[in-house]
Write an enzyme that holds these catalytic residues in place. Structure first.
Site, PDB file in Angstrom:
ATOM      1  N   ASP A   7      -3.932   4.492   0.670  1.00 29.16           N
ATOM      2  CA  ASP A   7      -3.502   5.690   1.395  1.00 29.16           C
ATOM      3  C   ASP A   7      -4.210   5.768   2.754  1.00 29.16           C
ATOM      4  O   ASP A   7      -5.236   5.118   2.964  1.00 29.16           O
ATOM      5  CB  ASP A   7      -3.889   6.892   0.523  1.00 29.16           C
ATOM      6  CG  ASP A   7      -3.577   8.223   1.167  1.00 29.16           C
ATOM      7  OD1 ASP A   7      -2.546   8.335   1.873  1.00 29.16           O
ATOM      8  OD2 ASP A   7      -4.361   9.175   0.951  1.00 29.16           O
ATOM      9  N   ASP A   9      -4.609   9.187   5.063  1.00 32.00           N
ATOM     10  CA  ASP A   9      -5.382  10.403   5.325  1.00 32.00           C
ATOM     11  C   ASP A   9      -6.404  10.670   4.227  1.00 32.00           C
ATOM     12  O   ASP A   9      -6.065  10.682   3.046  1.00 32.00           O
ATOM     13  CB  ASP A   9      -4.440  11.608   5.492  1.00 32.00           C
ATOM     14  CG  ASP A   9      -3.561  11.445   6.727  1.00 32.00           C
ATOM     15  OD1 ASP A   9      -4.026  10.835   7.715  1.00 32.00           O
ATOM     16  OD2 ASP A   9      -2.407  11.904   6.706  1.00 32.00           O
ATOM     17  N   ASP A 134      -6.263   9.926  -2.361  1.00 32.53           N
ATOM     18  CA  ASP A 134      -6.974  11.171  -2.712  1.00 32.53           C
ATOM     19  C   ASP A 134      -6.010  12.214  -3.286  1.00 32.53           C
ATOM     20  O   ASP A 134      -6.445  13.295  -3.674  1.00 32.53           O
ATOM     21  CB  ASP A 134      -7.696  11.754  -1.489  1.00 32.53           C
ATOM     22  CG  ASP A 134      -6.735  12.364  -0.492  1.00 32.53           C
ATOM     23  OD1 ASP A 134      -5.723  11.699  -0.149  1.00 32.53           O
ATOM     24  OD2 ASP A 134      -6.956  13.518  -0.086  1.00 32.53           O
TER      25      ASP A 134
END
Lengths: 183, 183
Positions: A7, A9, A134
């Site tokens: 991922d 961000d 996240d």
């Protein structure tokens, strides 16, 4: 080679730092990532501030200037020797982020070819062995082994193996076996 | 629901028509799709024209104004009742196409949510049961069942089930069973 999807961000790009920095500047606050543990920013700030928060994402510059998360460049470079690395980001939520995210990846991760970028929505569409993310929402949809990268909002989640930083990622994926009895 | 990934250029968006139209206008030619059967445009035009051809893709407007391939809207709307539909395009080859492709999909396929768009490079990363694509290169990488959508350059390919148009797609995925012996 096994395939790891990573991922952007809060995993390689520090969007939350930029977000807090803009919020603190606009409203003369001093919110930190620590204040956000187990919460969303919307839980902490008055609802009359929310439209301003949403507007941060309408600014193309937001995604152009994000800091790189500590250790991500070095560890991903090492991972790339043993794993097939893809960067997978839910960019469709914020269409104006598409071009800035492409440029950011080229600048900070030049060793990952654009052929290995995936800009998507639902990460259930990603065919990979591992996803480091996240977002619990995305890990729930992913069909391979999800690895939860710690960010303030996910600290109470217990369903996925967790990494707190890029040293933990290195430890998980690149740890050398201990060989007993070699002479 | 089984998942069908659908390519954009030459499958739902007529990029080749726009490409030929620009070439013919610039060089006073009359090339047609028929002329391109089994060939690439670069095989037919003098090499001194190639830089101009490449430059067509640097123009954001190119991808904004493409015609929709006949039948694709109706058939995909029908498919969406029985299949999970994703639009998967190799947009990373042409970064300036990212935003125009997003807008084009919103305009012409408003019934497909952006959560189901995938802008990628190598389509080996796509987890779907089927991929409908005119690119043999991508079908070779895809891990599910590839379906070759006919375009001039792929007419000599024989390794994949082929559809010539959206009626063929409807026939392949939505054909009603013939029930023998029902009274």
């Amino acid at each position: 080679m096994p395939r790891i999807a990573i991922d952007m961000d809060e995993v390689v790009a520090d969007a939350l730092a930029e977000y807090l920095s803009r919020y603190n500047a606009d409203f003369e606050e001093k919110l930190t990532k620590q204040d956000l543990l187990g919460k969303r920013l919307a839980d902490l700030v008055p609802s009359e501030h929310w439209p301003r928060l949403d507007a941060y994402f309408d600014d193309e510059q937001f995604f152009r200037n994000l800091e790189v998360i500590d250790g991500s460049q070095e560890v991903i470079r090492e991972l790339a020797e043993h794993y097939d690395i893809y960067i997978v980001t839910a960019a469709m939520e914020i269409p104006c982020s598409l071009a800035p995210k492409f440029e950011w990846l080229q600048r900070h991760f030049p060793f990952i070819p654009p052929d290995n970028y995936v800009f998507c929505g639902n990460k259930g569409i990603v065919a990979a062995d591992y996803l480091i993310d996240d977002s619990v929402y995305q890990l729930e949809r992913f069909q391979g082994q999800g690895i939860l990268y710690t960010s303030p909002r996910n600290i109470n989640e217990t369903r996925f193996p967790r990494v707190n930083d890029w040293n933990d990622v290195r430890e998980m994926f690149l740890r050398k076996p201990v060989l007993a009895g070699t002479a």
